[in-house]
Design a protein around this motif. Sequence first.
Motif, PDB file in Angstrom:
ATOM      1  N   ALA A  40       4.916  -0.191   0.333  1.00 60.85           N
ATOM      2  CA  ALA A  40       4.101   1.031   0.337  1.00 60.85           C
ATOM      3  C   ALA A  40       3.319   1.212  -0.947  1.00 60.85           C
ATOM      4  O   ALA A  40       2.259   1.859  -0.956  1.00 60.85           O
ATOM      5  N   ARG A 125      -7.177   0.601  -0.363  1.00 57.89           N
ATOM      6  CA  ARG A 125      -6.578   0.905   0.937  1.00 57.89           C
ATOM      7  C   ARG A 125      -5.065   0.875   0.816  1.00 57.89           C
ATOM      8  O   ARG A 125      -4.480  -0.132   0.378  1.00 57.89           O
ATOM      9  N   SER A 127      -0.974   1.461   2.314  1.00 60.96           N
ATOM     10  CA  SER A 127      -0.234   0.918   3.458  1.00 60.96           C
ATOM     11  C   SER A 127      -0.316   1.818   4.683  1.00 60.96           C
ATOM     12  O   SER A 127      -0.146   1.343   5.816  1.00 60.96           O
ATOM     13  N   ASP A 128      -0.572   3.121   4.489  1.00 61.61           N
ATOM     14  CA  ASP A 128      -0.698   4.027   5.637  1.00 61.61           C
ATOM     15  C   ASP A 128      -2.131   4.090   6.143  1.00 61.61           C
ATOM     16  O   ASP A 128      -2.488   4.987   6.903  1.00 61.61           O
ATOM     17  N   ARG A 129      -2.967   3.134   5.691  1.00 59.71           N
ATOM     18  CA  ARG A 129      -4.353   2.955   6.118  1.00 59.71           C
ATOM     19  C   ARG A 129      -5.317   3.982   5.530  1.00 59.71           C
ATOM     20  O   ARG A 129      -6.499   4.018   5.894  1.00 59.71           O
ATOM     21  N   ARG A 130      -4.862   4.796   4.621  1.00 59.34           N
ATOM     22  CA  ARG A 130      -5.794   5.658   3.899  1.00 59.34           C
ATOM     23  C   ARG A 130      -6.684   4.799   3.005  1.00 59.34           C
ATOM     24  O   ARG A 130      -6.220   3.845   2.376  1.00 59.34           O
ATOM     25  N   TYR A 183      -0.777  -7.255   3.139  1.00 58.63           N
ATOM     26  CA  TYR A 183       0.686  -7.200   3.066  1.00 58.63           C
ATOM     27  C   TYR A 183       1.343  -8.516   3.501  1.00 58.63           C
ATOM     28  O   TYR A 183       2.291  -8.542   4.280  1.00 58.63           O
TER      29      TYR A 183
END
Length: 473
Positions: A40, A125, A127-130, A183
Amino acid sequence: MPKKNLKLWFAPFVVLMMLVATGARAELPDFTGLVKDNSAAVVNISTTQKTESRRGGLPFDQRQLDQMPDFFRHFFEGPNGPGGGGQPGGQQQLNSMGSGFIVSKDGYVLTNNHVIDGADEILVRLSDRRELSAEVVGVDPRSDIAVLKIKGEDLPVVQMGHSSELEQGEWVFAIGSPFGFDYTVTAGIVSAIGRSLPSENYVPFIQTDVAINPGNSGGPLFNLDGEVIGINSQIYTRSGGFMGVSFAIPIDVAMNVFDQIRDHGFVSRGWLGVLIQEVNRDLAESFGLSRPRGALVAEVLPDSPAEAAGLQPGDIILEYQDHDINLSSDLPPMVGRTRLNDTVELLVLRDGDEKTLEVTIGELPEDRQMASENTPSPSPASGPLGLSVSALTDEQREQLSIQEGVVVKNVGPGPALDAGIRPNDIIRKLNNEPVTSVKDFNRIAGDLPKGKAVPVLVVRGGQSTFLVIKTGQ
């Protein structure tokens, strides 16, 4: 042996081999939990740079593209690739990618300087795609570190380790975005520590066999405690892809740079003010060392801490603050980490005797511009070393800031040629004796011991270096 007895003998052997194999598997690390806990805080970094188009907007040259597998190549070329379209002579967008990691909950991000160098826009960017725009807080090209800032609160962060505690053979793993595949996890071992690369001698790189490829740059290198111990920075390759030799910036170095950029906006490094070279076997013999070790001082820069402390060309620095100097590359990182105005002790070998000097460390200035020298006309080689010399001209003295020495005019077959001495070299010392004139040089050369290796200090292209002359029997 009867078949029944053979079976009885073979069965325990098979069981033993199965137990050994099971034990070997049990000793291999399991990275699954470590990856879940740390992914994360790892980010993908993409940049955009506007530039003039040369041919269709390729972010890589054609040679690099040709070396990529067909599956990857379409990511980087063509009008729909990251290089953008554009016609030759027009404006285009060059996109690049890399990795990074969050080091504070309020949004400080570490990555490589070369990942964001020249970028007009930087996008981070998570890990939660923000996707968040990043601003550059500061960069340090010398260590290839960049500090970015994104807006956010209570962001996931990595846990910091200590690269000084890293050992050769230790398991490590990387998380990054090779070729844009977010990732991606790769693992391996620490191949070596304290590596000095030609591009930068103030960073003692960690060498690993972890698979690192384009896009991994700037990403974290973890130990088995889930702590970041390095920043993946460079690969050694002849093909453009991974070849088992990767280099990471130690996290102790990176965090020192981060703290200085965050707190002061710039990076200061300690400066000793010497040009050094490796002590090889021949030099060790000529200086009376039992084995090659230390950093040989080839030149002491004017108005430097080294000059103020009394260091001299020909000194061999054996210890820095009680730390052994085995390779010359060990010294610059130690000096660079020293705080400005700190006084340190150097153990040096001079004329066969060890002595301790105290040096007050200064601040590393910009790279010095070295003057070039004129080319004197050649003359026949002569003398016991097979070379001829002439006095320095006033112009040469002024250009190189050298008051003493002689210019090599010609080199013929003999010890000097074997040692690598060339025409236009300036000889400042021979067998550790200063050369003040042509007469002085001839006297020293005539008195050299037979069948011995003796050092000679030369200036070539504005830089000082020691060579070894082996005299005849």
